[in-house]
Design an enzyme around this catalytic site. Structure first.
Site, PDB file in Angstrom:
ATOM      1  CG  HIS A 267       0.123  39.309  28.544  1.00 43.02           C
ATOM      2  ND1 HIS A 267       0.848  39.489  29.684  1.00 43.02           N
ATOM      3  CD2 HIS A 267       0.500  38.090  28.063  1.00 43.02           C
ATOM      4  CE1 HIS A 267       1.622  38.427  29.887  1.00 43.02           C
ATOM      5  NE2 HIS A 267       1.436  37.567  28.919  1.00 43.02           N
ATOM      6  CG  HIS A 306      -1.347  41.183  37.939  1.00 37.63           C
ATOM      7  ND1 HIS A 306      -1.310  39.839  38.185  1.00 37.63           N
ATOM      8  CD2 HIS A 306      -0.416  41.424  36.984  1.00 37.63           C
ATOM      9  CE1 HIS A 306      -0.386  39.298  37.425  1.00 37.63           C
ATOM     10  NE2 HIS A 306       0.163  40.226  36.673  1.00 37.63           N
ATOM     11  CG  ASP A 362       2.788  46.332  31.567  1.00 36.82           C
ATOM     12  OD1 ASP A 362       3.981  46.188  31.248  1.00 36.82           O
ATOM     13  OD2 ASP A 362       1.934  45.446  31.445  1.00 36.82           O
TER      14      ASP A 362
END
Ligand code: CMC
Length: 428
Positions: A267, A306, A362
Site C-alpha cells: 500500500h 493496482h 508510487d
C-alpha cells in the site's frame, strides 16, 4: 422488467428473486437461500473484498479501466492544476468547493491547531535514535486520543469538526518531529505565517535562520502531491479506518490503525520499496535482467499494478509531469533513467500488458521526494499527511450512514469439530 436477479438453487429446486439496486444485490438477501430451516443460509465468499461493496459513498469516483479519478465529481487533473491542498481537503470533507469566506475560515482553523502538546515531544524522545518515522507517526497520532478526550464524542458533529481541524493541522507537525528525531536535530515549532506545505518544510529543515524560506516551486509541488494522495475511495487503509471507526472508537485511534495499514509495502509503503528496488537494480543496463526475475515470480515490480486501475494511474501521469518541474530546481534524480527504462520495457512486455499492470502513484512520487531531500523512510509518512483527509471523510460518511453497523465479516469455518480436552501428560 423489474430489476431482479433470479437464483435457482439446484439443491432444492427453489427459485429466489433478489432485488438489484445500483448494480448490486444485497448479500443478506442470499440468506433466504437454504436447504432446510436449520440451514444458516447462503453467504458469499470474497477474500480481500474483490467484488464486495461495503458502503455507499459520494466522495471519490474511480474508473479503473479508463484511468479516471475524481473527488466529489472534480477530475484529479483539474484539482492538481488549479486547486490547493487545503481547498481540496475542504471539498473532500464537505462535498463542495469553499467560498472565499469558507476557505479563509477553514485555513484559519487548520493553522490555529498546528501545535502539539509538549508531552508528545517527550514521547518522541523515547524512540530509538533510528526508529522508523512511520512507526513514530502511528504511535503519536494514536497517543493524541489521550490528550483530546472530547474526541470520544463521535456522535457530536461539533466535536468531530474540532478533531478534523486538529488532525489535519497536527499530522505535519508529528511527521516533521518524527523526522527531526530520526536525524537527531531539535524539533522546530510550527510557523503559522507560512502555508501548509511551507510550514511543514520549515519544521523539517529550518536550522538557525529566523524564518525558513521554502522554495516556492518545491512547496507547490508538495502541495500538488498532497492533492493527489488525499483520497482513493475504499483502499486498504480507508477500509481499516471505516472498520476501526465502526466500533465507535475516537478518530485518533482509528487513524493510527489506518496509518498502520498504509505502512505496508503493498500500500503506502510501496513508494519506499520503489526506491529500494531502483537502488538494487543500480543501472539502466540491469533493467532487462530485473524484469526477467519479476516475470518468473522473484519479487514484484514495485510501483506497478493496482487493484482498481487497469490503465495508467491518472495520479502517476500528473506526478511524471511534476517531476520535470521539481528536477529543474533540485538536480535530476539519477534513478529516473532506471525508472523510465523499467516503465518502457514493462509497458511493452506481454507479462505486464496481459495483466494490465501500469505505473501507479508510487512509481514516480519517491523520485520527487528523494530529489527534494526526503529520506526514503519518510515516504509513507508523506503519504499519511494528505491521506488523513480521506480517512476522516470516509469515517464521517460511515458514521452518518444509517446502513452502517460495526464491521464484522463472516467466515467459512473449516477447522475441526468438537473434541475433548486431553491432559498434557497424555499427549504424544
Ligand atoms: N509486479 C509483478 N507482477 C505483478 C505486480 C507487480 N507489481 N502486481 C501484480 N502482479 C501480477 C501478479 O503476480 C498476478 O499475476 P498472476 O495472475 O500470474 O498470479 C497478477 O499480476 C494480479 O496481481 P494481484 O496480486 O492478484 O493483484 P492485486 O489487485 O491483488 O494487487 C497490488 C494489487 C497493488 C497489491 C499489486 O499490483 C502489487 O503488489 N503492486 C506492487 C506494490 C505497489 O506498487 N503498491 C502500491 C499500490 S498504489 C498506492 C496505494 O494505493 O497504496
Amino acid at each position: 422488467m423489474s430489476d431482479t436477479l433470479t437464483v435457482i438453487d439446484n439443491r432444492t429446486g427453489k427459485k429466489y428473486e433478489l432485488s438489484i439496486s445500483d448494480g448490486t444485490i444485497k448479500a443478506l438477501d442470499l440468506r433466504q437461500v437454504k436447504v432446510n430451516e436449520a440451514d444458516f443460509g447462503m453467504m458469499t465468499y470474497d477474500p480481500a473484498f474483490m467484488n464486495t461493496a461495503a458502503c455507499k459513498s459520494r466522495i471519490t469516483y474511480i474508473d479503473g479501466d479508463k484511468g479516471i479519478l475524481r473527488y466529489r465529481g472534480y477530475p484529479i487533473e483539474q484539482l492538481a492544476e488549479s486547486s490547493n491542498f487545503l481547498e481540496t481537503a475542504y471539498l473532500i470533507l464537505y462535498g463542495e468547493l469553499p467560498t472565499r469566506s469558507q476557505y479563509d475560515e477553514w485555513v484559519q482553523h487548520i493553522t490555529l491547531h498546528t501545535m502539539i502538546q509538549e508531552n508528545i515531544k517527550t514521547l518522541m524522545d523515547g524512540f530509538h535514535y533510528n526508529a522508523h518515522p512511520m512507526g513514530m507517526l502511528i504511535s503519536t497520532v494514536g497517543a493524541l486520543s489521550t490528550f483530546y478526550v472530547d474526541a470520544k464524542d463521535i456522535h457530536d458533529p461539533e466535536s468531530r469538526r474540532k478533531q478534523i481541524h486538529r488532525l489535519i493541522a497536527k499530522m505535519p507537525t508529528l511527521a516533521a518531529f518524527a523526522y527531526r528525531h530520526s536525524v537527531g536535530r531539535p524539533y522546530v515549532y510550527p510557523d503559522n505565517n507560512l502555508s501548509y506545505t511551507a510550514n511543514f518544510m520549515s519544521m523539517l529543515w529550518k536550522m538557525t535562520e529566523p524564518q525558513f524560506q521554502a522554495n516556492p516551486i518545491l512547496a507547490k509541488a508538495l502541495d500538488v502531491l498532497f492533492i493527489l494522495h488525499a483520497d482513493h475511495e475504499q483502499n486498504c487503509s480507508a477500509s481499516a479506518m471505516r472498520g476501526i471507526g465502526s466500533s465507535h472508537v475516537d478518530p485518533y485511534s482509528a487513524i493510527a490503525g489506518a496509518a498502520a495499514a498504509l505502512y505496508g509495502p503493498l500500500h503506502g509503503g510501496a513508494n519506499e520499496e520503489v526506491l529500494h528496488m531502483l537502488d538494487a537494480i543500480g543501472t539502466k543496463a540491469n533493467v532487462p535482467a530485473f524484469i526477467k526475475e519479476v516475470k518468473v515470480g522473484k519479487g514484484r515490480l514495485m510501483g506497478f499494478g493496482h487493484r482498481v486501475y487497469k490503465n495508467y494511474d491518472p495520479r502517476a501521469k500528473v506526478i511524471k509531469r511534476l517531476a520535470d518541474e521539481v528536477f529543474e530546481v533540485t538536480r535530476r534524480n539519477p534513478k529516473l533513467d532506471i525508472a523510465l527504462e523499467l516503465e518502457r520495457i514493462a509497458l511493452e512486455d506481454e507479462y505486464f500488458v496481459k495483466r494490465k499492470l501500469y505505473p501507479n502513484v508510487d512509481f514516480y512520487s519517491g523520485l520527487i521526494y528523494q530529489a527534494m531531500g526526503f529520506p526514503v523512510e519518510m515516504f509513507p509518512v508523506l503519504f499519511s499527511i494528505p491521506r488523513t483527509v480521506g480517512w476522516i471523510a470516509q469515517w464521517e460518511e460511515m458514521l452518518n450512514d444509517p446502513d452502517q453497523k460495526i464491521a464484522r465479516p463472516r467466515q467459512i469455518y473449516l477447522g475441526l469439530g468438537q473434541r475433548e480436552y486431553v491432559a498434557m501428560i497424555k499427549r504424544s
